[in-house]
Design a protein around this motif. Structure first.
Motif, PDB file in Angstrom:
ATOM      1  N   PHE A 144       0.811  -1.215   0.000  1.00  0.00           N
ATOM      2  CA  PHE A 144       0.000   0.000   0.000  1.00  0.00           C
ATOM      3  C   PHE A 144       0.846   1.268   0.000  1.00  0.00           C
ATOM      4  CE2 PHE A 144      -2.296  -3.326   2.424  1.00  0.00           C
ATOM      5  CZ  PHE A 144      -3.292  -3.578   1.497  1.00  0.00           C
ATOM      6  N   PRO A 190      -4.337   1.438   5.797  1.00  0.00           N
ATOM      7  CA  PRO A 190      -3.080   0.884   5.293  1.00  0.00           C
ATOM      8  C   PRO A 190      -1.852   1.719   5.665  1.00  0.00           C
ATOM      9  CG  PRO A 190      -4.772   0.783   3.604  1.00  0.00           C
ATOM     10  CD  PRO A 190      -5.333   1.600   4.711  1.00  0.00           C
ATOM     11  N   ALA A 240       2.345  -5.249   3.828  1.00  0.00           N
ATOM     12  CA  ALA A 240       1.373  -5.041   4.905  1.00  0.00           C
ATOM     13  C   ALA A 240       1.758  -5.943   6.083  1.00  0.00           C
ATOM     14  CB  ALA A 240      -0.046  -5.274   4.410  1.00  0.00           C
TER      15      ALA A 240
END
Length: 454
Positions: A137, A225, A258
């Motif tokens: 992200f 995110p 992530a």
């Protein structure tokens, strides 16, 4: 990328923030909220998905557009006069591949606009701080960048062991206290901290009941995110990079997308010590590793040979970003990292297609064909990587078979044969061919100087 005419001016105004963040790594930014002006709010509004589901406010993208200029002016006034109030997210569940339900938080439209605008400002700061092995992200980075980096690390460096780490319920267990402390390392503007705190504490609404949030960030929120990357930047990235420099005796690679982490090691001793240290590190910050999904396995160029000499079976496989990674061989008998689409994910996708085809059963063949072309093309756009030809061929074959069966169900007299459905499929569906370059080629082109840590 310029969705509005103001996009270029917005980016230029944030250049000073980027330069300051780049050259002053330890300084705090005490004035950031003034960058959230009506131009940036307009850009954030245009960035949002037009067909997105409404939140608890019931406001859609089209509804807000009716009086857009006045709405953004009023939103800007409330933000800077401290009268803006965050609304709770609307809780919705989506099925996970393992059969469980994943909770999503659908934010109100104005919350999405403000969050997206603030993400643009905070990215100007944190993109100068984030490590090269963090891919999730982030602007100009995607899943295939992480996959390429992992493939290059395994095939071109001394990797014999892989730690496949998964953080258990990460987005649900993020500590608000620790997150605010991490933000304050770089953000000294109390108005920005106050905004983020409002979103964290807004909670969610389910069946008309509002539940306050004591921990976690809502999955589905625009800002989640970035907050997750900031949290793991301090909890994992900086710590793991220092561990690599100070404690690793052999070579070590790091890849994080992530909350999915893959670490490669030269020797088993480093891998075991790092795994133990990682468990302790996560516990210090209210996190834990999933006991079943976190595995240490022998994997790499020499894994198959070493295990064969010991009389052991073939090296285990591991999953990362939708692909199963396998120790394979090329045509010359040498090592080749093979990547196949995860079987469970492919089955789940085919099950979705089957249900949707039944719903569209009585649509015309051209209508069905246009829809299936988008679905199959989207699958190929992500999964058509080298060494995955069998999976994409199998996926297309199963889609064609589901289509054939759907057409036969339309009438008891229908006897659609394979030769006819093959001609129909060739007319509408894309052919199964590899669309992505080899990982090393793309990685070398995108990182010509081999960015440190990437």
């Amino acid at each position: 990328m310029r969705r509005t005419q103001c996009r270029e001016s917005v980016s230029q105004r944030l250049d000073r923030v980027r330069q300051a963040a780049k050259h002053k790594k330890k300084e705090r930014f005490t004035a950031l909220l003034h960058h959230v002006d009506t131009d940036l709010l307009l850009y954030a509004y245009s960035w949002l998905k037009r067909s997105a589901t409404a939140g608890v406010d019931g406001m859609t993208w089209a509804d807000y557009e009716h009086n857009l200029e006045a709405n953004l002016e009023d939103l800007h006034r409330r933000i800077h006069s401290n009268t803006y109030r965050a609304k709770p997210s609307r809780r919705q569940y989506i099925p996970k591949p393992d059969g469980r339900q994943r909770p999503l938080g659908i934010a109100a439209l104005e919350d999405k606009i403000v969050q997206r605008a603030l993400v643009e400002v905070l990215n100007a700061v944190y993109e100068q701080d984030f490590m090269g092995f963090s891919y999730g992200f982030r602007p100009k980075r995607g899943q295939h960048d992480a996959l390429d980096a992992l493939a290059v690390g395994i095939t071109r460096t001394k990797v014999n062991w892989i730690l496949d780490a998964d953080i258990s319920r990460f987005f649900d267990t993020v500590s608000h206290e620790w997150l605010i402390r991490f933000l304050e390392h770089r953000i000294g503007d109390p108005r920005v901290i106050r905004l983020i705190s409002k979103w964290l504490k807004a909670g969610f609404m389910e069946d008309g009941v509002v539940t306050a949030a004591e921990e976690g960030t809502p999955q589905g929120a625009v800002i989640s995110p970035l907050l997750a990357n900031i949290y793991l930047h301090y909890v994992f990235d900086l710590w793991a990079n220092q561990w690599r420099k100070r404690h690793a005796l052999g070579h070590m690679i790091l890849i994080r997308y992530a909350d999915d982490i893959v670490v490669g090691f030269d020797n088993a001793n480093d891998a075991k010590r790092f795994q133990t240290a990682l468990h302790k590190r996560m516990e210090q910050f209210s996190l834990s590793l999933h006991p079943e999904k976190t595995r240490l396995l022998e994997f790499g160029r020499f894994a198959a040979v070493n295990r064969s000499q010991r009389g052991a079976s073939k090296p285990e496989t591991f999953n990362f970003l939708g692909f199963t990674h396998i120790c394979g061989q090329n045509h010359q008998g040498g090592f080749q990292l093979k990547r196949k689409s995860r079987r469970d994910r492919m089955r789940a996708k085919l099950a979705e297609i089957k249900v949707e085809l039944r719903r569209r059963m009585h649509h015309s063949i051209p209508e069905q064909g246009k829809w299936l072309r988008q679905v199959v093309g989207g699958f190929f756009a992500y999964h058509a990587v080298p060494t995955n030809s069998k999976s994409i061929n199998a996926f297309r074959h199963h889609v064609v078979n589901l289509w054939r069966r759907t057409l036969r169900y339309r009438s008891q007299k229908d006897r659609t044969r394979w030769d006819r459905i093959a001609r129909i499929a060739d007319a509408w569906l894309p052919p199964p061919r590899v669309l992505h370059p080899w990982p090393g080629t793309r990685f070398a082109a995108k990182y010509p100087r081999w960015e440190p840590g990437a």
